[in-house]
Design an enzyme around this catalytic site. Structure first.
Site, PDB file in Angstrom:
ATOM      1  N   HIS A   1      41.245  42.284  37.037  1.00 55.06           N
ATOM      2  CA  HIS A   1      40.483  41.121  38.189  1.00 55.06           C
ATOM      3  C   HIS A   1      40.311  43.122  39.091  1.00 55.06           C
ATOM      4  O   HIS A   1      40.973  43.832  39.179  1.00 55.06           O
ATOM      5  CB  HIS A   1      42.081  40.870  39.393  1.00 55.06           C
TER       6      HIS A   1
ATOM      7  N   HIS B   1      45.257  43.858  34.208  1.00 61.03           N
ATOM      8  CA  HIS B   1      44.536  42.358  33.873  1.00 61.03           C
ATOM      9  C   HIS B   1      43.168  42.968  34.853  1.00 61.03           C
ATOM     10  O   HIS B   1      43.285  44.285  35.596  1.00 61.03           O
ATOM     11  CB  HIS B   1      44.682  41.361  34.696  1.00 61.03           C
TER      12      HIS B   1
ATOM     13  N   HIS C   1      51.809  45.730  46.153  1.00 56.35           N
ATOM     14  CA  HIS C   1      50.730  44.641  45.913  1.00 56.35           C
ATOM     15  C   HIS C   1      51.605  43.932  46.413  1.00 56.35           C
ATOM     16  O   HIS C   1      51.150  42.867  46.484  1.00 56.35           O
ATOM     17  CB  HIS C   1      50.827  44.279  44.252  1.00 56.35           C
TER      18      HIS C   1
ATOM     19  N   ASP D   1      40.759  43.922  42.496  1.00 51.40           N
ATOM     20  CA  ASP D   1      41.327  45.246  43.136  1.00 51.40           C
ATOM     21  C   ASP D   1      42.416  45.980  41.980  1.00 51.40           C
ATOM     22  O   ASP D   1      43.380  47.003  42.256  1.00 51.40           O
ATOM     23  CB  ASP D   1      42.198  44.694  43.908  1.00 51.40           C
ATOM     24  N   HIS D   2      42.001  46.224  40.328  1.00 50.44           N
ATOM     25  CA  HIS D   2      42.859  46.495  39.192  1.00 50.44           C
ATOM     26  C   HIS D   2      41.934  46.917  38.731  1.00 50.44           C
ATOM     27  O   HIS D   2      42.572  48.467  37.949  1.00 50.44           O
ATOM     28  CB  HIS D   2      43.409  45.733  38.935  1.00 50.44           C
TER      29      HIS D   2
ATOM     30  N   ASP E   1      50.430  41.613  37.765  1.00 48.72           N
ATOM     31  CA  ASP E   1      50.446  40.406  39.237  1.00 48.72           C
ATOM     32  C   ASP E   1      50.776  39.535  37.843  1.00 48.72           C
ATOM     33  O   ASP E   1      50.643  38.737  36.824  1.00 48.72           O
ATOM     34  CB  ASP E   1      48.630  40.240  39.471  1.00 48.72           C
TER      35      ASP E   1
ATOM     36  N   HIS F   1      48.820  35.212  35.317  1.00 47.54           N
ATOM     37  CA  HIS F   1      48.769  35.408  35.820  1.00 47.54           C
ATOM     38  C   HIS F   1      47.542  34.083  36.264  1.00 47.54           C
ATOM     39  O   HIS F   1      46.266  35.019  37.115  1.00 47.54           O
ATOM     40  CB  HIS F   1      48.367  36.769  36.649  1.00 47.54           C
TER      41      HIS F   1
HETATM   42 ZN    ZN Z   1      45.327  40.175  39.848  1.00 47.12          ZN
END
Ligand code: ZN
Ligand code: ZN
Lengths: 307, 307
Positions: free
Chosen positions: B65, B63, B269, B67-68, B211, B140
């Site tokens: 976000h 996804h 995570h 942090d990914h 996530d 998510h």
């Molecule tokens: Zn996330």
């Protein structure tokens, strides 16, 4: 006023040097920190320092190459995650706003603080918090800028002996005299500050250049700076490589420092082709031309003393 | 087939855990490495491993976000800088191509290798190199996907004793019998492979979820996997937080592993709110429900044995 080098490598990160970022610590002067460039993992480097991301209220981007900007979205998001609320302004070349806004929007990042952008052009771009910042275009293939950060001069010291000789004794009146052009004493005398104050204390000037080829055009811009931060991607002999890739050598940086009569030179943006053992040679090459030179390493800290 | 966890934190990097990235090492199976997510500084983490960026030929993004994904532009640029020439394909949700192309274009990054994108949808997204990969949407808030990676079954072993009893002695003919459905011997006999070969060797199945909130809808998707990699952002008691932030707890991950009858569970995570001393508790919470559980840490390596 301190510089803290967070990343001192060129192009790609290595185990020894991260990609570019420099923090100008103005905690005493303006209760803030300014960041110059923000390569990937700048926020990771910051974890190993005392820097609080919320104290960073201005970020200056010299140019849009990835090794100077890919840490921005992460830094901005984490500053938000940590509850930063103070406005942050990014000064950078055309394109920086699109890069940041696209990254934040697509990643669903909603900042907790206002973010604004100022597109760079040559000349004065900022005058506040006791500082003037001006910009100059460099020679790097894509638009790349240098920043000259000038601390404004401060009023000199009160000449206490002269005041005493005039029968004015220490007390709250001294502050009045220092803060106002004219002060009327209790006995009716009018005192002109200029008669009782020493010469202005000159502010410090530092120049941080983005990636650039060596060019004499930068000479005026760095003139007499207390500190010049200059890239030195290549060693002295690799001037053809430096020219072809729009970078500078150690010797070229030192030439500019000498011609510009700066007080101190710090080299950074060192190619990962150079190992620890090569650093002495790089430094020697520069010092042969401009003795007061240092080569930055990650977490290298340097204070710029008051005059 | 090995998993190497490059980043095991949640949201923001900490000194202990970087943001998410997992390398699936298929060097023996397919001479390649697949990356799952690519948080900021994934390329920095890779510097401390044996991974060669040019061997990474597929990147799966769960996804968008930050942090990914914030490590993608830097990883792609550095792979190019190091002279990678092999095509690389990125599988990710709608928006990933715009994010990557905008970052590369504005930063003036010109890749030395072809880059292509596959937009995720539920179902089979890939069948090649002896693997099938399929996708499932998770829960998510923004589109987040899980990946089920299925190694194809391999033909069983030749039944040597049975061949010998039939008067067929070891030699090049054994390869022919193994590789072809029917083989005609020199004496004219026709041999059917199925009569002389053991049962298929089942391939390994691993599931890596992005996530997600806990949901029973994931049960079929993880069913009987050899390995399930599941987020565990929060501890067992913080299920309300987990729900509100679209994440899972240790216990919820373990519940799914149990219900799905997987063989092993690895939690990752992990929120930076948990310190080293809390990890035993987190692990105990999961193991109370599903004993064969581990918590990943940065550089945690796990091989998935053949059946
Ligand atoms: Zn996330
Ligand atoms: Zn550059």
């Amino acid at each position: 006023m301190e510089l803290l080098f967070l990343g001192t490598g060129a192009g790609v990160p290595s185990k020894e040097r991260n990609v570019t970022a420099i923090a100008l610590m103005l905690l005493q002067e303006a209760n803030s920190i300014w960041l110059f460039d923000c390569g990937e993992a700048t926020q990771h480097q910051i974890l190993h320092t005392s820097i609080k991301p919320r104290k960073v209220n201005k970020i200056f981007i010299t140019h849009l190459h990835g090794d100077h900007i890919f840490g921005l979205p992460g830094f901005l998001s984490s500053r938000s995650f940590q509850g930063g609320e103070d406005e942050l302004t990014i000064y950078g070349p055309k394109g920086i706003e699109e890069y940041v806004r696209t990254s934040l929007e697509l990643s669903g990042s909603h900042l907790t603080y206002p973010l604004s952008f100022v597109e760079l052009r040559e000349g004065k771009i900022l005058e506040e918090e006791g500082f003037i910042v001006s910009c100059k275009k460099l020679d790097h293939g894509i638009p790349s800028y240098g920043f000259r950060i000038e601390e404004m001069n401060k009023p000199g010291e009160l000449q206490v002996e002269k005041l005493k000789s005039a029968g004015i004794n220490p007390g709250p009146v001294y502050s009045l005299i220092k803060e106002n052009e004219t002060t009327t004493l209790e006995d009716g005398r009018m005192i002109h500050r200029k008669d009782y104050i020493g010469p202005d204390k000159p502010g410090r000037h530092i120049v941080i250049l983005g990636d650039t080829r060596s060019t004499e055009l930068n000479q005026d811009f760095v003139q007499a700076a207390d500190l010049l931060v200059h890239e030195a991607t290549f060693d002295k002999e690799s001037y053809e490589l430096a020219h072809n890739y729009y970078h500078s050598t150690t010797a070229q940086a030192a030439d500019l420092a000498k011609a510009g009569k700066v007080k101190k030179l710090v080299l950074t943006h060192v190619s990962s082709r150079y190992q620890k053992l090569d650093l002495d040679q790089l430094l020697d090459e520069a010092r042969a031309i401009f003795p007061n030179t240092e080569i930055a390493h990650d977490f290298f800290k340097l204070s710029v003393p008051s005059h």
